[in-house]
Design a protein around this motif. Structure first.
Motif, PDB file in Angstrom:
ATOM      1  N   ARG A  27      14.578 -85.330  19.235  1.00  0.00           N
ATOM      2  CA  ARG A  27      13.631 -85.510  18.136  1.00  0.00           C
ATOM      3  C   ARG A  27      12.232 -85.733  18.685  1.00  0.00           C
ATOM      4  NH1 ARG A  27      15.364 -89.746  13.732  1.00  0.00           N
ATOM      5  NH2 ARG A  27      13.432 -88.819  12.903  1.00  0.00           N
ATOM      6  N   ARG A  28      11.249 -85.102  17.978  1.00  0.00           N
ATOM      7  CA  ARG A  28       9.865 -85.256  18.405  1.00  0.00           C
ATOM      8  C   ARG A  28       9.342 -86.632  18.015  1.00  0.00           C
ATOM      9  NH1 ARG A  28       6.779 -79.624  16.701  1.00  0.00           N
ATOM     10  NH2 ARG A  28       7.892 -78.243  18.149  1.00  0.00           N
ATOM     11  N   THR A  29       8.518 -87.159  18.848  1.00  0.00           N
ATOM     12  CA  THR A  29       7.842 -88.406  18.517  1.00  0.00           C
ATOM     13  C   THR A  29       6.705 -88.127  17.546  1.00  0.00           C
ATOM     14  OG1 THR A  29       6.335 -88.196  20.397  1.00  0.00           O
ATOM     15  CG2 THR A  29       8.445 -89.347  20.779  1.00  0.00           C
ATOM     16  N   PHE A  30       6.172 -89.212  16.974  1.00  0.00           N
ATOM     17  CA  PHE A  30       5.074 -89.044  16.025  1.00  0.00           C
ATOM     18  C   PHE A  30       3.859 -88.398  16.680  1.00  0.00           C
ATOM     19  CE2 PHE A  30       1.154 -90.605  14.042  1.00  0.00           C
ATOM     20  CZ  PHE A  30       1.348 -90.176  12.738  1.00  0.00           C
ATOM     21  N   GLY A  31       3.595 -88.752  17.928  1.00  0.00           N
ATOM     22  CA  GLY A  31       2.461 -88.154  18.625  1.00  0.00           C
ATOM     23  C   GLY A  31       2.622 -86.669  18.836  1.00  0.00           C
ATOM     24  N   GLN A  32       3.832 -86.242  19.204  1.00  0.00           N
ATOM     25  CA  GLN A  32       4.076 -84.811  19.383  1.00  0.00           C
ATOM     26  C   GLN A  32       3.978 -84.066  18.053  1.00  0.00           C
ATOM     27  OE1 GLN A  32       7.959 -84.912  21.184  1.00  0.00           O
ATOM     28  NE2 GLN A  32       7.130 -85.043  23.284  1.00  0.00           N
ATOM     29  N   TRP A  33       4.547 -84.652  16.999  1.00  0.00           N
ATOM     30  CA  TRP A  33       4.453 -84.004  15.676  1.00  0.00           C
ATOM     31  C   TRP A  33       3.010 -83.901  15.211  1.00  0.00           C
ATOM     32  CZ3 TRP A  33       2.577 -86.114  11.105  1.00  0.00           C
ATOM     33  CH2 TRP A  33       2.755 -85.340   9.962  1.00  0.00           C
ATOM     34  N   PHE A  34       2.220 -84.935  15.450  1.00  0.00           N
ATOM     35  CA  PHE A  34       0.823 -84.920  15.002  1.00  0.00           C
ATOM     36  C   PHE A  34       0.024 -83.886  15.780  1.00  0.00           C
ATOM     37  CE2 PHE A  34      -3.579 -86.385  14.929  1.00  0.00           C
ATOM     38  CZ  PHE A  34      -3.752 -86.618  13.578  1.00  0.00           C
TER      39      PHE A  34
END
Length: 312
Positions: A27-34
């Motif tokens: 799962r992607r972290t919030f930083g990667q998704w942003f």
């Protein structure tokens, strides 16, 4: 060797851990998704707020009869129709007449612009004549000079025409329509000319073989196929004319013949704070025809340029 029969169902064993196992997706972290997608949502939300806030502010001011320009910071603190009543109950400022004048001038000029521009664009696209390239280049150059630069010349010209033809000179709505047509035909003709070139010429040739004239080809074949660009030009022309202020204020000197843009300016020309709510109410009502026209022409704008060209 083992043979599977109908009574022996196949057993699928899970893959063993090792080199042949299927790795689980992390799962992607919030930083990667942003970084990948989230910033797009932020930009979209910020742009939407930036575009909607002025509309909400004007609507809030229109519904608050006690609000002023400085005291309307709280949105929808009060909702009533006092500003709309004051807008229609002022004999010295006939909002209804201004509204009708704007609709007449806008509709007549838009229809004339679309029709004359389509005729000129068809001639440039389908016919070959002397001076064609020079005329197209002249239209392209004229787009670089805004009509606002010719306000003084327009005033002097209409003032001179008034002595000869009063109904076409200064202070007449027909004179203003002629001025608008002269300024809009150049850019709209060039815009429609590029769209007309996308229509296959084989349709014209097939119709000419069947004995159709240029008039029949234009009205029965070309116009139905170029409906999207006609709708766009008509919509843009109407929007521009309904909000035009400078030329209309110079040409229309009689208060009864003025348009909405010129008439509503009188509410905020001197007493900005007291008449701000009435001005906002007039602006809200002036936006209704534009929104209605856009919704009506939306189905034509979204259609393809050659939809139905090979049917029948």
């Amino acid at each position: 060797m083992t043979t599977l029969t109908d009574s022996q169902p196949a057993v699928v064993e899970p893959p063993a851990h090792g080199s042949g196992s299927i790795p689980q997706r992390r799962r992607r972290t919030f930083g990667q998704w942003f970084r990948h997608k989230g910033w797009r949502h932020t930009v979209g939300v910020a742009t939407t707020i930036f575009a909607v806030f002025p509309l909400l502010y004007v609507l809030s001011a229109a519904l608050n009869s006690n609000g002023t320009m400085a005291g309307s910071n709280v949105l929808f603190s009060r909702i009533d129709g006092g500003n709309f009543e004051a807008l229609f109950n002022n004999p010295s400022r006939p909002f209804g007449r201004w509204f009708v004048n704007t609709m007449v001038i806008g509709v007549v000029t838009s229809v004339a612009t679309v029709f004359l521009g389509a005729l000129a664009a068809y001639a440039f696209s389908r016919m070959r004549f002397t001076g064609r390239r020079v005329s197209l280049l002249s239209l392209l150059i004229l787009q670089m000079f805004p009509q606002l630069l010719a306000v003084v010349a327009i005033f002097l010209l209409l003032n001179a025409i008034t002595d000869v033809v009063p109904w076409l000179g200064l202070g007449s709505q027909l004179g203003l329509i002629m001025v608008y047509l002269g300024g809009a035909l150049g850019v709209n003709t060039y815009l429609m000319y590029g769209f007309f070139n996308t229509v296959p010429k084989s349709l014209d040739e097939a119709a000419r073989i069947d004995g159709a004239s240029h008039v029949q080809v234009f009205f029965t074949i070309i116009l139905p196929l170029v409906t999207p660009i006609l709708a766009v030009v008509g919509l843009l022309a109407f929007i521009g004319l309904s909000s035009e202020f400078v030329i209309a204020s110079v040409v229309l000197t009689d208060p009864d013949s003025q348009t909405l843009a010129v008439g509503l300016y009188s509410y905020v020309a001197q007493q900005r704070s007291e008449n701000w709510g009435v001005f906002a109410a007039g602006a809200v009502l002036a936006a209704v025809p534009v929104m209605a026209l856009f919704l009506f022409l939306q189905k034509y704008i979204t259609n393809g340029p050659t939809a139905g060209g090979v049917k029948g």
